[in-house]
Design a protein around this motif. Structure first.
Motif, PDB file in Angstrom:
ATOM      1  N   GLU A 162      49.282  37.893  39.975  1.00 24.20           N
ATOM      2  CA  GLU A 162      49.158  36.851  38.957  1.00 24.20           C
ATOM      3  C   GLU A 162      47.729  36.313  38.890  1.00 24.20           C
ATOM      4  OE1 GLU A 162      51.498  36.678  41.482  1.00 24.20           O
ATOM      5  OE2 GLU A 162      53.179  37.424  40.276  1.00 24.20           O
ATOM      6  N   ALA A 163      47.133  36.085  40.059  1.00 22.98           N
ATOM      7  CA  ALA A 163      45.762  35.583  40.107  1.00 22.98           C
ATOM      8  C   ALA A 163      44.791  36.625  39.538  1.00 22.98           C
ATOM      9  CB  ALA A 163      45.372  35.228  41.540  1.00 22.98           C
ATOM     10  N   ARG A 164      45.040  37.896  39.867  1.00 18.63           N
ATOM     11  CA  ARG A 164      44.197  38.973  39.333  1.00 18.63           C
ATOM     12  C   ARG A 164      44.290  39.006  37.813  1.00 18.63           C
ATOM     13  NH1 ARG A 164      45.237  44.651  41.820  1.00 18.63           N
ATOM     14  NH2 ARG A 164      46.648  43.186  42.685  1.00 18.63           N
ATOM     15  N   GLU A 165      45.492  38.847  37.280  1.00 18.17           N
ATOM     16  CA  GLU A 165      45.674  38.853  35.821  1.00 18.17           C
ATOM     17  C   GLU A 165      44.932  37.683  35.177  1.00 18.17           C
ATOM     18  OE1 GLU A 165      46.533  40.168  32.171  1.00 18.17           O
ATOM     19  OE2 GLU A 165      46.835  41.255  34.042  1.00 18.17           O
ATOM     20  N   GLU A 166      44.938  36.507  35.821  1.00 16.87           N
ATOM     21  CA  GLU A 166      44.195  35.357  35.293  1.00 16.87           C
ATOM     22  C   GLU A 166      42.699  35.667  35.226  1.00 16.87           C
ATOM     23  OE1 GLU A 166      44.942  31.570  37.152  1.00 16.87           O
ATOM     24  OE2 GLU A 166      47.088  32.017  37.311  1.00 16.87           O
ATOM     25  N   VAL A 167      42.200  36.307  36.254  1.00 21.80           N
ATOM     26  CA  VAL A 167      40.777  36.655  36.292  1.00 21.80           C
ATOM     27  C   VAL A 167      40.452  37.672  35.198  1.00 21.80           C
ATOM     28  CG1 VAL A 167      38.975  37.782  37.676  1.00 21.80           C
ATOM     29  CG2 VAL A 167      40.496  36.093  38.727  1.00 21.80           C
ATOM     30  N   ILE A 168      41.300  38.646  35.030  1.00 29.46           N
ATOM     31  CA  ILE A 168      41.066  39.668  34.006  1.00 29.46           C
ATOM     32  C   ILE A 168      41.114  39.056  32.613  1.00 29.46           C
ATOM     33  CG2 ILE A 168      42.088  41.736  32.950  1.00 29.46           C
ATOM     34  CD1 ILE A 168      42.699  42.661  35.865  1.00 29.46           C
ATOM     35  N   VAL A 169      42.021  38.118  32.398  1.00 30.88           N
ATOM     36  CA  VAL A 169      42.080  37.419  31.104  1.00 30.88           C
ATOM     37  C   VAL A 169      40.782  36.644  30.876  1.00 30.88           C
ATOM     38  CG1 VAL A 169      43.226  35.525  29.868  1.00 30.88           C
ATOM     39  CG2 VAL A 169      44.582  37.326  30.950  1.00 30.88           C
ATOM     40  N   ALA A 170      40.266  36.012  31.918  1.00 30.72           N
ATOM     41  CA  ALA A 170      39.000  35.279  31.798  1.00 30.72           C
ATOM     42  C   ALA A 170      37.846  36.239  31.480  1.00 30.72           C
ATOM     43  CB  ALA A 170      38.712  34.506  33.080  1.00 30.72           C
ATOM     44  N   PHE A 211      38.385  48.340  38.585  1.00 29.82           N
ATOM     45  CA  PHE A 211      37.702  47.794  39.761  1.00 29.82           C
ATOM     46  C   PHE A 211      38.582  46.775  40.486  1.00 29.82           C
ATOM     47  CE2 PHE A 211      33.116  48.547  38.053  1.00 29.82           C
ATOM     48  CZ  PHE A 211      33.211  49.891  38.391  1.00 29.82           C
ATOM     49  N   TYR A 212      39.275  45.932  39.732  1.00 29.73           N
ATOM     50  CA  TYR A 212      40.168  44.954  40.351  1.00 29.73           C
ATOM     51  C   TYR A 212      41.368  45.647  40.988  1.00 29.73           C
ATOM     52  CZ  TYR A 212      37.765  40.691  39.047  1.00 29.73           C
ATOM     53  OH  TYR A 212      36.850  39.679  38.970  1.00 29.73           O
ATOM     54  N   GLY A 231      40.387  47.181  44.215  1.00 25.99           N
ATOM     55  CA  GLY A 231      39.862  46.265  45.226  1.00 25.99           C
ATOM     56  C   GLY A 231      38.346  46.216  45.302  1.00 25.99           C
ATOM     57  N   VAL A 232      37.654  46.882  44.375  1.00 23.23           N
ATOM     58  CA  VAL A 232      36.196  46.845  44.350  1.00 23.23           C
ATOM     59  C   VAL A 232      35.722  45.436  43.973  1.00 23.23           C
ATOM     60  CG1 VAL A 232      34.129  47.768  43.226  1.00 23.23           C
ATOM     61  CG2 VAL A 232      36.026  49.286  43.809  1.00 23.23           C
ATOM     62  N   MET A 233      36.478  44.783  43.110  1.00 26.88           N
ATOM     63  CA  MET A 233      36.187  43.410  42.708  1.00 26.88           C
ATOM     64  C   MET A 233      37.395  42.559  43.042  1.00 26.88           C
ATOM     65  SD  MET A 233      34.309  44.021  39.018  1.00 26.88           S
ATOM     66  CE  MET A 233      33.828  42.327  38.767  1.00 26.88           C
ATOM     67  N   GLY A 234      37.170  41.254  43.204  1.00 30.35           N
ATOM     68  CA  GLY A 234      38.260  40.335  43.515  1.00 30.35           C
ATOM     69  C   GLY A 234      38.441  40.184  45.006  1.00 30.35           C
ATOM     70  N   GLU A 235      39.391  39.361  45.365  1.00 27.32           N
ATOM     71  CA  GLU A 235      39.675  39.106  46.768  1.00 27.32           C
ATOM     72  C   GLU A 235      40.803  40.001  47.241  1.00 27.32           C
ATOM     73  OE1 GLU A 235      40.218  34.959  47.602  1.00 27.32           O
ATOM     74  OE2 GLU A 235      38.773  34.408  46.056  1.00 27.32           O
ATOM     75  N   ILE A 236      40.765  40.385  48.489  1.00 34.84           N
ATOM     76  CA  ILE A 236      41.778  41.270  49.048  1.00 34.84           C
ATOM     77  C   ILE A 236      43.159  40.632  48.978  1.00 34.84           C
ATOM     78  CG2 ILE A 236      42.580  42.324  51.208  1.00 34.84           C
ATOM     79  CD1 ILE A 236      39.643  42.851  51.880  1.00 34.84           C
ATOM     80  N   SER A 237      43.232  39.332  49.262  1.00 34.36           N
ATOM     81  CA  SER A 237      44.534  38.664  49.290  1.00 34.36           C
ATOM     82  C   SER A 237      44.961  38.135  47.928  1.00 34.36           C
ATOM     83  CB  SER A 237      44.476  37.498  50.288  1.00 34.36           C
ATOM     84  OG  SER A 237      43.493  36.569  49.880  1.00 34.36           O
ATOM     85  N   GLN A 238      44.275  38.544  46.877  1.00 32.16           N
ATOM     86  CA  GLN A 238      44.572  38.049  45.537  1.00 32.16           C
ATOM     87  C   GLN A 238      45.930  38.562  45.056  1.00 32.16           C
ATOM     88  OE1 GLN A 238      41.664  39.299  42.589  1.00 32.16           O
ATOM     89  NE2 GLN A 238      41.656  37.234  41.735  1.00 32.16           N
ATOM     90  N   THR A 239      46.742  37.640  44.558  1.00 31.97           N
ATOM     91  CA  THR A 239      48.051  38.019  44.044  1.00 31.97           C
ATOM     92  C   THR A 239      47.888  38.708  42.687  1.00 31.97           C
ATOM     93  OG1 THR A 239      48.387  35.952  42.838  1.00 31.97           O
ATOM     94  CG2 THR A 239      49.110  36.005  45.156  1.00 31.97           C
TER      95      THR A 239
END
Length: 192
Positions: free
Chosen positions: A168-176, A154-155, A158-166
């Motif tokens: 690295e930021a996406r990986e932080e969210v997935i780790v969380a 989903f990330y 682009g179904v989840m998360g922000e469009i401009s998400q880097t």
């Protein structure tokens, strides 16, 4: 507590500079750099109420259920309340049986609610949503690993998360996500 004992307790907690004069008699206003606390005696001096604004009611609106749950489970002697477009932290007590240590503890608890603002109820809401995701995944027979793969997909799509998400930021969210799913996965039972 007498008005004199209340004033002494407030001065011990906040110092003389922060404790405003009684305006009107039986009322105190505590001004600090981060909040304004109101302490009010009823007209007959039998009840004491301590009030601390937390956030505008409009900001609190999405979390009202969590605030009510917190009133039931977490807030101890203080409560959340809505009045005149503001979410308040409130402590009320019969002044005749109130002692200084209990007033101090209640004020400290109110300050703690003020400092937390929306964080605690937001975290409670997020945990409830994660629990719903786990229950839905288990109803579909998914494992923890399959659920994580779905979220990662989903990330990535682009179904989840922000469009401009880097990345690295996406990986932080997935780790969380992984940390929360692993923490809660075994707590949730699904019996078809």
């Amino acid at each position: 507590m007498t008005p004199e004992e209340i004033a002494l307790t407030l001065t011990e907690l906040f110092g003389t500079d922060a404790v405003g004069a009684m305006i009107p008699p039986g009322s105190w206003q505590i001004n600090t750099s981060s909040f304004r606390l109101l302490v009010l005696l009823s007209e007959d001096s039998t009840w004491l109420r301590v009030l601390l604004p937390i956030v505008p009611a409009q900001e609190a609106q999405p979390f009202l259920g969590q605030f009510l749950e917190a009133n039931f489970d977490d807030t101890q002697e203080v409560r959340y309340a809505l009045h005149e477009g503001v979410l308040w932290g409130v402590f009320q007590h019969h002044s005749g049986t109130l002692v200084s240590v209990d007033l101090s503890n209640a004020i400290n608890r109110l300050v703690s609610l003020h400092q937390a603002r929306l964080n605690d109820v937001f975290n409670r809401l997020i945990e409830s949503r994660i629990r719903q995701i786990i229950q839905a995944a288990k109803q579909q027979g998914q494992s923890l690993q399959a659920t994580m793969q779905t979220l990662e997909r989903f990330y990535a799509e682009g179904v989840m998360g922000e469009i401009s998400q880097t990345p690295e930021a996406r990986e932080e969210v997935i780790v969380a996500w992984r940390r929360q799913l692993e923490r809660l996965w075994n707590e949730i039972d699904f019996n078809p």
